[in-house]
Scaffold this active site. Sequence first.
Site, short mmCIF file in Angstrom:
data_model
loop_
_atom_site.label_atom_id
_atom_site.label_comp_id
_atom_site.label_asym_id
_atom_site.label_seq_id
_atom_site.Cartn_x
_atom_site.Cartn_y
_atom_site.Cartn_z
N HIS A 5 -14.60 1.00 -1.42
CA HIS A 5 -13.50 0.10 -1.02
C HIS A 5 -12.41 0.82 -0.27
O HIS A 5 -11.32 0.26 -0.09
CB HIS A 5 -12.91 -0.60 -2.26
N ASN B 298 -16.99 0.16 -21.20
CA ASN B 298 -15.84 -0.67 -20.81
C ASN B 298 -14.96 -0.96 -22.01
O ASN B 298 -15.42 -0.97 -23.16
CB ASN B 298 -16.35 -1.98 -20.19
N TYR C 64 0.81 -1.22 0.00
CA TYR C 64 0.00 0.00 0.00
C TYR C 64 0.85 1.27 0.00
O TYR C 64 0.47 2.28 -0.60
CB TYR C 64 -1.01 -0.02 1.16
N CYS D 289 -6.84 7.82 19.36
CA CYS D 289 -6.74 7.04 20.61
C CYS D 289 -5.30 6.75 21.00
O CYS D 289 -5.04 6.22 22.09
CB CYS D 289 -7.52 5.73 20.47
N ALA E 6 -11.92 4.24 -21.79
CA ALA E 6 -12.74 5.17 -21.01
C ALA E 6 -12.51 6.62 -21.43
O ALA E 6 -13.45 7.42 -21.47
CB ALA E 6 -12.43 5.01 -19.52
N GLN F 139 -15.10 1.98 -6.89
CA GLN F 139 -14.42 0.85 -6.23
C GLN F 139 -12.92 1.19 -6.08
O GLN F 139 -12.20 0.48 -5.39
CB GLN F 139 -14.55 -0.42 -7.06
N THR G 184 -15.13 -1.67 -15.08
CA THR G 184 -15.07 -2.70 -14.04
C THR G 184 -15.43 -4.04 -14.65
O THR G 184 -16.26 -4.16 -15.53
CB THR G 184 -15.99 -2.35 -12.83
#
Length: 234
Positions: free
Chosen positions: A109, A201, A56, A139, A219, A91, A176
């Site tokens: 997502h 698509n 990530y 926290c 697209a 998404q 998608t």
Amino acid sequence: MQDAPNIVILTGAGISAESGLATFRGPDGLWEGHRVESVCTPEALARDPATVHRFYDARRAALASVAPNAAHDALARLDAEWPGDLLIVTQNVDDLHERAGARRLLHMHGELLSALCAACGARQDWHGPMGEGRACAACGAPALRPDIVFFGEMPYAMDRIERALAAADLFVSIGTSGAVYPAAGFVQTARYAGARTVELNLEPSAGSGFFHETRVGPASEVVPAWVNEMLAAG
Ligand code: APR
């Protein structure tokens, strides 16, 4: 003047492909030899947090070198000018819709530029590498994780999405594969509620049979053309 139709738009990785972000199930769908599905799971985060964070952190860093393409720009223009209800459900976890100017937008997502506290559930903006053990601003627990909905976890804002689909006059799916639920089932929900359904698509998808209309092409070409038609029809 006839009320403007309510529009729900679903976008997937294909809308960001021409911006240079890899899709998941295309030929470029691997990362360091990993199937994405093997990295985006709570089990992977528990078993091998360093690899999940590295994945990530790399995807978050890649955002700095990409930009919205003509498809993102066209949807942002529609969002700004459409007088009826409109909701873009993405998404994608990139920020390209936002950078193009979209406002009526939600990420089902999650988002790369957000961190989630696994201890208290608080979210906070996050730029740069995260790594393990980062402290939550709310926290203080060293429990921050990517704010990404992993496989097996519940997507965000499903109540809001279901309400929008039930009220939609037009449902448009862009870029998608129709491989992952619940998003893959939105076309059927919308159609059942009486909406017209259109797919834009690069190629027909697993769900193409559920759409009234499928337009094939990149697209950056088919989305601006469709937006121009919508705004011309008014
Ligand atoms: N223009 C339009 N569509 C494109 C383009 C393009 N330039 N390039 C690829 N596509 C299409 C492909 O044909 C494919 O149907 O985009 C789709 C991408 O499919 P996936 O890689 O499966 O991505 P997506 O459908 O967004 O995946 C859904 O799966 O891995 C999970 O959580 C992740 O949100 C993701 C979800």
